[in-house]
Design an enzyme around this catalytic site. Structure first.
Site, short mmCIF file in Angstrom:
data_model
loop_
_atom_site.label_atom_id
_atom_site.label_comp_id
_atom_site.label_asym_id
_atom_site.label_seq_id
_atom_site.Cartn_x
_atom_site.Cartn_y
_atom_site.Cartn_z
N ASP A 31 134.57 -44.84 27.84
CA ASP A 31 133.78 -44.10 27.90
C ASP A 31 134.81 -43.63 26.70
O ASP A 31 136.78 -43.49 26.33
CB ASP A 31 134.03 -42.89 28.50
CG ASP A 31 132.79 -41.61 28.20
OD1 ASP A 31 131.92 -42.34 29.13
OD2 ASP A 31 133.15 -40.95 27.46
N ASN A 87 124.83 -40.03 35.79
CA ASN A 87 124.63 -38.11 36.11
C ASN A 87 122.81 -38.49 34.61
O ASN A 87 122.26 -39.07 34.61
CB ASN A 87 124.82 -37.35 34.75
CG ASN A 87 126.22 -37.39 34.54
OD1 ASN A 87 126.73 -36.72 36.01
ND2 ASN A 87 127.03 -37.26 33.78
N GLN A 94 123.87 -35.46 32.24
CA GLN A 94 123.09 -36.51 31.55
C GLN A 94 123.02 -36.66 29.70
O GLN A 94 121.86 -35.63 29.58
CB GLN A 94 121.82 -37.09 31.77
CG GLN A 94 121.40 -38.55 31.07
CD GLN A 94 120.38 -39.20 31.81
OE1 GLN A 94 119.43 -38.55 32.54
NE2 GLN A 94 119.80 -40.77 31.67
N VAL A 96 123.31 -39.62 27.22
CA VAL A 96 122.10 -40.45 26.62
C VAL A 96 121.57 -40.99 27.95
O VAL A 96 121.34 -41.39 28.14
CB VAL A 96 123.55 -41.49 26.65
CG1 VAL A 96 122.96 -42.28 26.03
CG2 VAL A 96 125.03 -40.78 25.85
N HIS A 100 123.11 -45.74 33.06
CA HIS A 100 124.16 -46.04 32.57
C HIS A 100 125.37 -45.92 34.20
O HIS A 100 124.71 -44.24 34.66
CB HIS A 100 125.29 -45.81 31.84
CG HIS A 100 125.11 -44.42 31.25
ND1 HIS A 100 123.80 -43.36 30.22
CD2 HIS A 100 125.95 -43.12 31.28
CE1 HIS A 100 124.41 -42.82 30.16
NE2 HIS A 100 125.51 -41.93 30.40
N HIS A 102 128.58 -44.69 35.81
CA HIS A 102 130.16 -44.17 35.25
C HIS A 102 131.21 -44.53 36.22
O HIS A 102 130.84 -44.96 37.35
CB HIS A 102 130.61 -42.64 35.27
CG HIS A 102 129.48 -41.94 33.81
ND1 HIS A 102 130.75 -41.81 33.01
CD2 HIS A 102 128.52 -41.45 33.80
CE1 HIS A 102 129.62 -40.74 32.07
NE2 HIS A 102 128.12 -40.72 32.58
#
Ligand code: 5GP
Length: 114
Positions: A31, A87, A94, A96, A100, A102
């Site tokens: 990240d 998220n 969230q 993006v 995905h 994390h």
């Protein structure tokens, strides 16, 4: 054709990122703004904007993200202390809209999360 997501652009090497893992279905990058000493994003190559828009056929893909996350955590030496977060939705953090996972490790992770 719809615009590429940020993560598709990273996947296509249009934007640089620190890749830590890749296979035929997903990839993982560090990240850019880490929320823990170790912060990795596991991202499916196929863009799905959020959980509720997954197709039934995506179930195995999303399971694959967890499998890959476990493999990466082991490779990165996270031991057994890491948090796995999705998220989902702007109100849940969230930013993006390309699903995905994390992986966060390297500090105390309190519960409940903020
Ligand atoms: P979200 O907020 O959608 O759950 O997570 C998106 C994550 O992507 C954030 O933690 C954010 O720091 C990270 N991010 C945003 N832009 C970039 C980028 O260009 N490169 C990398 N490596 N991470 C990014």
């Amino acid at each position: 054709m719809s615009e590429k997501t940020l993560f598709e652009r990273i996947m296509d090497r249009e934007i640089p990122a620190d890749f830590v893992y890749e296979d035929d279905r997903c990839f993982a990058i560090r990240d850019i703004n880490p929320a823990a000493p170790q912060h990795i994003l596991v991202i499916p190559r196929k863009p799905i904007d959020r959980i509720q828009n997954m197709a039934e056929a995506d179930r195995e893909l999303v399971g694959h993200l967890l499998w890959a996350g476990g493999k990466i955590a082991k490779e990165q030496g996270f031991e057994d202390a890491y948090r796995v977060v999705i998220n989902n939705g702007a109100g849940a953090g969230q930013s993006v809209f390309h699903l995905h996972v994390h992986l966060l490790s390297g500090r105390d992770l309190s519960w409940p999360p903020g």
